[in-house]
Design an enzyme around this catalytic site. Structure first.
Site, PDB file in Angstrom:
ATOM      1  N   LYS A 102       0.878  -1.177   0.000  1.00 27.77           N
ATOM      2  CA  LYS A 102       0.000   0.000   0.000  1.00 27.77           C
ATOM      3  C   LYS A 102       0.909   1.218   0.000  1.00 27.77           C
ATOM      4  O   LYS A 102       2.049   1.152   0.467  1.00 27.77           O
ATOM      5  CB  LYS A 102      -0.877   0.027   1.264  1.00 27.77           C
ATOM      6  CG  LYS A 102      -2.151   0.798   1.092  1.00 27.77           C
ATOM      7  CD  LYS A 102      -3.148   0.044   0.251  1.00 27.77           C
ATOM      8  CE  LYS A 102      -4.506   0.645   0.237  1.00 27.77           C
ATOM      9  NZ  LYS A 102      -5.492  -0.276  -0.375  1.00 27.77           N
ATOM     10  N   ASP A 142      -6.720   4.146  -5.359  1.00 32.96           N
ATOM     11  CA  ASP A 142      -7.261   3.961  -4.013  1.00 32.96           C
ATOM     12  C   ASP A 142      -7.997   5.262  -3.690  1.00 32.96           C
ATOM     13  O   ASP A 142      -8.395   5.988  -4.608  1.00 32.96           O
ATOM     14  CB  ASP A 142      -6.109   3.681  -3.044  1.00 32.96           C
ATOM     15  CG  ASP A 142      -6.563   2.984  -1.788  1.00 32.96           C
ATOM     16  OD1 ASP A 142      -6.634   1.764  -1.778  1.00 32.96           O
ATOM     17  OD2 ASP A 142      -6.860   3.683  -0.788  1.00 32.96           O
TER      18      ASP A 142
END
Ligand code: NAD
Length: 411
Positions: A102, A142
């Site tokens: 991430k 995202d």
């Protein structure tokens, strides 16, 4: 609120206990393999402004790292670590050849012009260029990042390495993006929900549902539930909520929002308080907003029989226990919302092989992957007498551990 490292660690620990992992195995599987922190400046009109970005590569034993890049003021290393670990378990659970990662930049993209956003994306990518790549780490959209941002990332990376569409997923269609990515998370969720109902001899048609959050995951989930004959009794977003006891006309609600309306002003339902959807008696509740919104107090008043986690980490650990005691089954995030990363996997394969598949083929493959994962989790939970979440974590951890061992990274 997003899942904290504590939440992820809690689920990890109980799976690790039952799998009898050693201390060394736990430390290796829970910690990040690599954490990159970058700092750069861009010109924001009034002068240079400094930004800090992160890329956490949690575990790459099963394949290149994979995970989103978010632009949000709340981004920090701790949150990024938790989300990266979730990606490791998710990719292992749906058995795609990726590890977990991430990343993001702590910033408020609402205060940046399109040009500044592009500069920020290019600066970030240039600093990460040695750490990402089609066989290293493949970012995706995202929170507050989209196909446009992915196109800039791809372009910047390609300046260093030549034309490389497979370095990111979630690209625009014209650059090798996927026609099913936008709806894929919701589509995967609905496939898993149908399988869970079918395991109890029930069908989605005629079921009642409530959806919290009406962004990408929530609105597509509501649309697909409606299409498949479920009645969506209430939906909520950050600004308000709307309900209708006979079921909302979801396509009409989506058009209303598309035309600039607000949920609470939708003429096809009754305006209700933001808490009312949680209390509404229904078969299925889908939290698809932010992490941590289902607190123990919310869990006490939920009116559903089954909860399907559309968001990442929507149920706080203490609330999980309340739901268990109340007999409300939970389909965990790492299973329920994995459809997006599965679609990203198809995009990556397509880019590497220079082939393309039809939308129908992609849908069929997504369904197959999601059902295989559901069957594995459901079967284990029934055999071992555990919750679906416990079974999902145990399966994911053992798959990652197997890969780590086979690669000789641990005894
Ligand atoms: P989004 O920003 O498109 O939508 C979020 C929605 O939640 C918005 O409608 C917002 O108004 C609503 N919301 C915010 N606070 C709320 C509150 N207190 N009560 C009710 N509604 C509230 O985000 P998204 O892409 O749909 O993602 C939602 C969640 O799903 C996040 O946890 C994300 O990490 C997770 N997720 C998304 C994907 C994906 O493909 N987009 C994949 C996996 C997991």
């Amino acid at each position: 609120m997003t899942p904290t490292l504590g939440t992820v660690t809690g689920h990890f620990d109980s799976a690790a206990d039952r799998l009898r992992l050693t201390d060394v195995q736990r430390t290796l599987l829970l910690g990040s393999e690599r954490e990159v922190r970058v700092r750069f400046s861009i010109n924001v009109g009034t002068g240079s402004a400094l930004f800090e970005g992160y890329r956490v590569q949690h575990n790459g034993a099963r394949g290149p790292f994979k995970g989103g890049m978010r632009f949000h003021p709340s981004v920090d290393l701790e949150e990024t670590r938790a989300l990266a670990a979730l990606m490791t378990w998710k990719t292992a659970l749906v058995d795609i050849p990726f590890g977990g990662a991430k990343g993001g930049v702590s910033c408020d993209p609402g205060r940046l012009s399109e040009r500044q956003l592009e500069q920020l994306t290019r600066q970030l990518t240039a600093r990460l260029v040695d750490f990402i790549g089609p066989t290293r780490d493949i970012p995706a959209p995202d929170v507050n990042t989209n196909a446009r941002v992915m196109a800039w990332m791809m372009d910047e990376y390609s300046k260093f390495h030549g034309y490389t569409p497979a370095v990111v997923t979630g690209k625009p269609l014209d650059l090798g993006g996927s026609p099913v990515r936008e709806a894929a998370t919701a589509a995967g969720l609905v496939h898993v929900l149908e399988a869970a109902l079918s395991a109890e001899g029930r069908r989605l048609r005629g079921c009642t549902a409530v959806v919290q959050g009406f962004g990408n995951v929530g609105s597509w989930t509501a649309r697909l539930l409606h299409e498949r004959g479920a009645r969506v009794l209430a939906v909520a977003d950050a600004d308000g909520a709307i309900g209708r006891s006979t079921g909302l006309d979801v396509p009409a609600l989506v058009s209303h929002l598309g035309a600039g309306g607000a949920i609470a002003d939708f003429p096809g339902g009754e305006r209700i308080s933001r808490e009312q959807p949680e209390r509404t008696p229904c078969d299925v509740f889908v939290p698809a907003a932010l992490g941590g919104l289902v607190t123990p107090e919310v869990a006490e008043r939920l009116g559903c029989r089954l909860l399907v986690e559309g968001a990442n980490g929507p149920v706080m650990p203490a609330a999980d226990e309340v739901l268990r005691q109340r007999g409300i089954e939970v389909i965990p995030d790492i299973l329920a919302n994995a459809g997006g990363v599965v679609a990203s996997y198809f995009e990556w394969v397509r880019n590497l092989q220079h082939v393309s598949w039809s939308e129908a083929e992609l849908d069929a493959q997504l369904r197959e992957r999601m059902l295989a994962a559901f069957r594995a989790v459901h079967g284990r939970a029934r055999t071992e007498g555990t919750t679906l979440r416990q079974a999902a974590y145990e399966l994911a951890l053992s798959r990652v551990l197997t890969a780590v061992r086979l690669r000789g990274q641990i005894d």
